[in-house]
Each structure stands twice: as structure tokens, then as C-alpha cells.
Write a protein that holds these residues in place. Structure first.
Motif, PDB file in Angstrom:
ATOM      1  N   VAL A 215      -5.445 -10.124   8.898  1.00  0.00           N
ATOM      2  CA  VAL A 215      -4.019  -9.876   8.622  1.00  0.00           C
ATOM      3  C   VAL A 215      -3.973  -8.682   7.674  1.00  0.00           C
ATOM      4  CG1 VAL A 215      -1.892 -10.871   7.707  1.00  0.00           C
ATOM      5  CG2 VAL A 215      -3.541 -12.336   8.885  1.00  0.00           C
ATOM      6  N   THR A 216      -3.294  -7.619   8.079  1.00  0.00           N
ATOM      7  CA  THR A 216      -3.397  -6.364   7.322  1.00  0.00           C
ATOM      8  C   THR A 216      -2.040  -5.797   6.938  1.00  0.00           C
ATOM      9  OG1 THR A 216      -3.424  -5.123   9.396  1.00  0.00           O
ATOM     10  CG2 THR A 216      -5.568  -5.691   8.431  1.00  0.00           C
ATOM     11  N   TYR A 217      -2.117  -4.907   5.957  1.00  0.00           N
ATOM     12  CA  TYR A 217      -0.941  -4.210   5.459  1.00  0.00           C
ATOM     13  C   TYR A 217      -1.344  -2.749   5.307  1.00  0.00           C
ATOM     14  CZ  TYR A 217       2.251  -2.516   1.858  1.00  0.00           C
ATOM     15  OH  TYR A 217       3.145  -1.765   1.150  1.00  0.00           O
ATOM     16  N   CYS A 218      -0.415  -1.813   5.486  1.00  0.00           N
ATOM     17  CA  CYS A 218      -0.761  -0.391   5.366  1.00  0.00           C
ATOM     18  C   CYS A 218      -0.522   0.066   3.930  1.00  0.00           C
ATOM     19  CB  CYS A 218       0.056   0.441   6.358  1.00  0.00           C
ATOM     20  SG  CYS A 218      -0.371   2.186   6.283  1.00  0.00           S
ATOM     21  N   TYR A 219      -1.618   0.452   3.219  1.00  0.00           N
ATOM     22  CA  TYR A 219      -1.507   0.851   1.808  1.00  0.00           C
ATOM     23  C   TYR A 219      -0.963   2.267   1.641  1.00  0.00           C
ATOM     24  CZ  TYR A 219      -5.129  -2.782   0.704  1.00  0.00           C
ATOM     25  OH  TYR A 219      -5.873  -3.925   0.553  1.00  0.00           O
ATOM     26  N   THR A 220      -0.932   3.027   2.739  1.00  0.00           N
ATOM     27  CA  THR A 220      -0.610   4.455   2.601  1.00  0.00           C
ATOM     28  C   THR A 220       0.558   4.822   3.516  1.00  0.00           C
ATOM     29  OG1 THR A 220      -1.574   6.652   2.695  1.00  0.00           O
ATOM     30  CG2 THR A 220      -2.414   5.089   4.282  1.00  0.00           C
ATOM     31  N   ASN A 221       0.889   6.105   3.584  1.00  0.00           N
ATOM     32  CA  ASN A 221       2.023   6.523   4.412  1.00  0.00           C
ATOM     33  C   ASN A 221       1.561   6.698   5.865  1.00  0.00           C
ATOM     34  OD1 ASN A 221       4.134   7.789   5.682  1.00  0.00           O
ATOM     35  ND2 ASN A 221       4.592   9.159   3.970  1.00  0.00           N
ATOM     36  N   PRO A 222       2.072   5.887   6.784  1.00  0.00           N
ATOM     37  CA  PRO A 222       1.602   5.983   8.179  1.00  0.00           C
ATOM     38  C   PRO A 222       1.993   7.300   8.846  1.00  0.00           C
ATOM     39  CG  PRO A 222       3.430   4.416   7.997  1.00  0.00           C
ATOM     40  CD  PRO A 222       3.078   4.835   6.600  1.00  0.00           C
ATOM     41  N   LEU A 223       2.888   8.065   8.212  1.00  0.00           N
ATOM     42  CA  LEU A 223       3.273   9.347   8.816  1.00  0.00           C
ATOM     43  C   LEU A 223       2.446  10.518   8.281  1.00  0.00           C
ATOM     44  CD1 LEU A 223       7.128   9.064   9.392  1.00  0.00           C
ATOM     45  CD2 LEU A 223       5.263   8.828  11.014  1.00  0.00           C
TER      46      LEU A 223
END
Ligand SMILES: C[S@@+](CC[C@H](N)C(=O)[O-])C[C@H]1O[C@@H](n2cnc3c(N)ncnc32)[C@H](O)[C@@H]1O
Length: 478
Positions: free
Chosen positions: A231-239
């Protein structure tokens, strides 16, 4: 204590430390975790004086300790905290730099809150990797030295307040904190949610995070998650492009991201870091084994040259900020050099859209069809990128979809009024806009009601009601 729903389990391994895994299949949109923040503090260097309770701006200060700002309507802050602060001889001049650390030390000292110290102790700080780095030195100057010059050490007895402990606290903040909106949307704050922080990072994460006005976090799955999946979360800007995302994760979170998107030179086919091939002008140059190679004609381009092009483009994007004419010129210029989905072009497109949005929302301004077409076109292009890098439920995608659908409907109305399209074409376009708006509202359903996105969801529902009437009306025309 496991606050995750019973479909998740906390595991540990050498590479990731602790992380969360699904032990049963999780449906799209399921709540995985709700958690209240254990500590909120300002972003380093933020000069805004905020109430230590509600974090709204205030000019008032606690009358008892005369150290922490507090607004009259919030009442007294914690008595234990206030009593320690009363004995603090010297409050460092820049409160924002030390507020979080002071509050953390006082919570550690408070025996009624043993859980805080335990939880804090278990959190990752990357102390070894951080020692002597630029961020270590910055914290030493801005936070640690001013604190060690005060008598805080003599007031906190349960732990030894020395450089190492203070650096560890700063490390825990940097590695684990979430950036949150300050009340009223004015600026940013940082906040610790120790359970949420257990989620490992992925640049295409399978969860989404929302935080309400009471600093309560909710994490939900943005797509179905299979049993056994992390189960993950994005720590940074996906763009951002891969090199910028990887660098920010390495510098700020101390790991080399090896997720599928980072490991794929085309960024899952989005080409967010690709450059157009100067030889065939059609193919995209992607980096493979340190070489930029065209996927169409196989030409190999000098990496230094490509890096220079991207660096120049970066400067031009920065210089164009806020100036519509300059943004459009830079966009035209670099559209011939960079892939249409390149993150710098996406950035330019977002900037143009922000200015067009302001113009369109100004009641004194009457947007013409060309301006609406430009907005719809750019939002449509941004949407295509988001569909790849945010494939599940996504706040950004919902906003782009709404911003694409609204001008598209307006364009169709104008074109019908001027006889350019038929009644059937108008109805068909309005029906497609209705579908897009429904999808945007569905994705915003997970947002807190009082947040700007929650408000947007309500506005979309109103727009949908009007659109439904309009479609019925158009259908009834002779
Ligand atoms: C917010 S913490 C996550 C919880 C942490 N693993 C723990 O045991 O407390 C972030 C840290 O977890 C590790 N981490 C998270 N995601 C990772 C990933 N995709 N690859 C490698 N390390 C990761 C890194 O050490 C990172 O600095």
C-alpha cells in the motif's frame, strides 16, 4: 496499536524499514486509515505568526507563558506546556524554526502522554545519512543553536537535550511529515501522522490522502489493491520528471526510487522526460544506459547536449511565470524540441491554464471562443498525462476534467448560437461534458466537504443539475 483497516498489515524489511501491505483485496475508494495529527508546525522560515492551537494567523500571545501565540477564541493551550514555557528564559527570535521541536520536547516530557515518546522513537530519521549534510547544517544554524542557547535543556528532564537529539527530531520531521494546507488556505504547515507515514513511496501510488479542517487525515485506495500488494503513497510531485523526482527522494527521504515509473525510460509511455529527436523530428529520445536514443530512428544524441536543452528550457519556464504572452511563446518554442508530455511543457500548460482560469472567472471579462478553446485544449493535454501517471481516482485529474468540460460546453453553445453546429451536435457535446463532470464529481467525493475540492464537488453537482435541464431542453427543440 494498528489503526489501519483490517485488510492491511505493517511489515518490515531491510530495504524499506516498516511498510504496509494489503492482506486482503481492497476495493477502490475504501478507507484504509483515519488518523489525527500528533504534531503540527510551520514550514522552516515561515514568518507568519500562527495560533498554537488552531494555526490561524493571530497577533495575540498567551498571557501566561508569553511565548506561544494564541488567539482569544481558542482559550488556553495545554497547561503542562504553558508551565514549561513560563520557565523558558529566552525564546529564539524566529519561532517558526523552533516551534515544532519545542512542542515535541514538551510532549516527550509529559508523562501523561507516554505514547507520543514511544511513537516518536520508532520513527525513521536517517540520522547517519544526514550527519554533516547541507540540511543538517541548516538545522543546526536555524533551530539547534538558538535552542541550545536557551535554558530548554534544564527544563526537559526525561531526555538529554543535545545536538544529536535535536537533529533526530528535525530528521523525523523531514523524513515523515506531510505538507498540509494552513487554515483558510493561507500558506502551508507540516504535520506528523505516524501511521500514515508508514506507507512506502511509489511514484504511481495506490492511495490518496485528504486532510480536513480539524487536521484529521483519511487515506483511501485510489484503485483496487490486490492482497499481497504494497500500500503506497506518493511522497513527491507526480508531475515532475524522473530525474527531479528521484533527486528529491534521494535528498529528502534518503532512498533511490526503483518504482516501475522511475525504472521505465518512457515513464510508462507518458514520455514526461522525453525530448523530440532532432534527426527524424517525430520520435522521442529516451534515456537508456546513459544514452539518449530515439525510439523511432535509433539515433543516439549526445547526453550533454540533451541536458543543456532541458536546462535552458527550465530557465525559460521559470522566466515566463505569470506572463501569458511569454508563457505561450515559450510553450510554442519548446513544443518543437520537447515531447508534448514533457514535464516542463506540462508545467507551462498548467501556468497558462491558471491565468486563463482567472480571466474566465472574472465577471467583467467576456471570454471569446478562441480563449475557451485554448483552455479546453491545454486541459485536455494535461488530462492525457494524468491518465497515465495517476491512473486511479485523482484530485488533479478531477480538477483537469472539470476545467476541460466547462469551456467545452461553452464553446458548443457559442458554436450553436452562431450556426456552426447543429442541435444534435450541441446535445452530443453537452452529454459528453455531463459524463466528464460526473466522473470529476465521483473522484472528488473523497475530499473533505469544507475543503476547496469539496466546494468544487458541490459546484459541479449544481452545474450538473443545470446541464441535465439544458440537455432535456435541447432534446425537446423542434
Ligand atoms: C515516511 S518513512 C516510511 C516509514 C519507514 N519505513 C519506517 O520504518 O519508519 C520514509 C522512509 O521509508 C523508506 N522508504 C519508503 N518508501 C521507499 C521506497 N519506495 N524505496 C526505498 N525506501 C523507501 C525510506 O527509508 C524513507 O526515508
Amino acid at each position: 496499536m494498528n489503526k489501519f483497516n483490517n485488510k492491511c498489515s505493517v511489515e518490515k524489511n531491510e530495504q524499506l524499514g516498516r511498510y504496509v501491505v494489503a492482506v486482503q483485496d481492497i476495493d477502490e475508494g475504501e478507507t484504509i486509515l483515519t488518523e489525527k495529527s500528533i504534531l503540527i508546525f510551520p514550514v522552516l522560515g515561515d514568518e507568519t505568526q500562527r495560533c498554537c492551537q488552531c494555526f490561524k494567523k493571530t497577533g495575540d500571545i498567551c498571557k501566561s507563558c508569553k511565548k506561544f501565540p494564541i488567539c482569544a477564541s481558542c482559550g488556553p493551550h495545554n497547561d503542562f506546556e504553558c508551565q514549561i514555557l513560563q520557565k523558558l528564559d529566552k525564546m529564539p527570535r524566529k519561532l517558526s524554526n523552533v516551534f515544532g521541536v519545542i512542542r515535541c520536547l514538551i510532549q516527550m516530557e509529559n508523562f501523561e502522554n507516554v505514547e507520543f515518546a514511544e511513537v516518536f522513537d520508532s520513527m525513521e530519521a536517517h540520522q547517519t545519512e544526514r550527519r554533516g549534510t547541507a540540511i543538517w547544517k541548516t538545522h543546526h544554524k536555524t533551530t539547534i543553536e538558538p535552542l541550545l542557547q536557551s535554558n530548554i535543556k534544564s527544563l526537559i528532564k526525561s531526555v538529554d537535550v543535545d545536538t544529536d537529539l535535536l537533529q533526530r527530531i528535525c530528521g523525523v520531521f523531514d523524513v515523515n511529515s506531510f505538507e498540509i494546507r494552513a487554515p483558510g488556505g493561507l500558506g502551508c504547515l507540516r504535520s506528523l501522522f505516524p501511521y500514515a507515514a508508514l506507507l512506502a513511496h511509489d511514484c504511481v501510488a495506490n492511495t490518496m490522502v485528504s486532510i480536513d479542517d480539524h487536521f484529521q487525515m483519511k487515506i483511501s485506495s485510489n484503485r483496487p489493491i490486490k492482497a499481497g500488494e504494497m500500500v503506497t503513497y506518493c511522497y513527491t510531485n507526480p508531475l515532475w520528471g524522473t530525474s527531479k523526482r528521484r533527486e528529491s527522494l534521494l535528498v529528502g527521504k534518503y532512498f533511490n526510487c526503483m518504482c516501475k515509473r522511475c525504472e521505465d525510460s518512457s515513464e510508462l509511455g507518458s514520455h514526461m522526460s522525453s525530448v523530440l529527436c532532432p534527426s527524424c523530428s517525430e520520435g522521442a529520445l529516451i534515456i537508456r544506459n546513459f544514452n539518449w536514443r530515439c525510439i523511432e530512428c535509433n539515433t543516439i544524441e549526445d547526453p550533454i547536449k540533451v541536458e543543456e536543452i532541458v536546462a535552458d528550457a527550465e530557465v525559460s519556464v521559470k522566466e515566463s511565470e505569470g506572463n501569458l504572452r511569454l508563457l505561450e511563446t515559450t510553450l510554442r518554442r519548446y513544443s518543437k524540441i520537447l515531447h508534448t508530455n514533457h514535464h516542463l511543457l506540462v508545467d507551462l500548460k498548467q501556468n497558462v491554464c491558471a491565468i486563463l482560469r482567472k480571466l474566465i472567472m472574472n465577471p467583467a471579462f467576456n471570454p471569446n471562443v478562441e480563449l475557451l478553446q485554448r483552455k479546453a485544449q491545454l486541459c485536455g493535454e494535461i488530462l492525457e498525462v494524468l491518465k497515465i501517471v495517476q491512473p486511479g481516482i485523482s484530485r488533479m485529474k478531477a480538477i483537469a476534467l472539470q476545467e476541460f468540460a466547462m469551456p467545452t460546453a461553452d464553446i458548443a453553445r457559442m458554436q450553436f448560437d452562431s450556426g456552426k453546429i447543429t442541435k444534435e451536435q450541441l446535445k452530443k457535446t453537452l452529454e459528453k461534458c455531463q459524463q466528464d463532470l460526473k466522473e470529476a464529481a465521483r473522484m472528488l467525493f473523497y475530499e473533505p466537504v469544507e475543503s476547496p475540492e469539496g466546494q468544487l464537488a458541490r459546484n459541479i453537482m449544481l452545474d450538473l443539475k443545470e446541464l441535465q435541464e439544458e440537455i432535456k431542453d435541447v432534446g425537446s427543440w423542434e
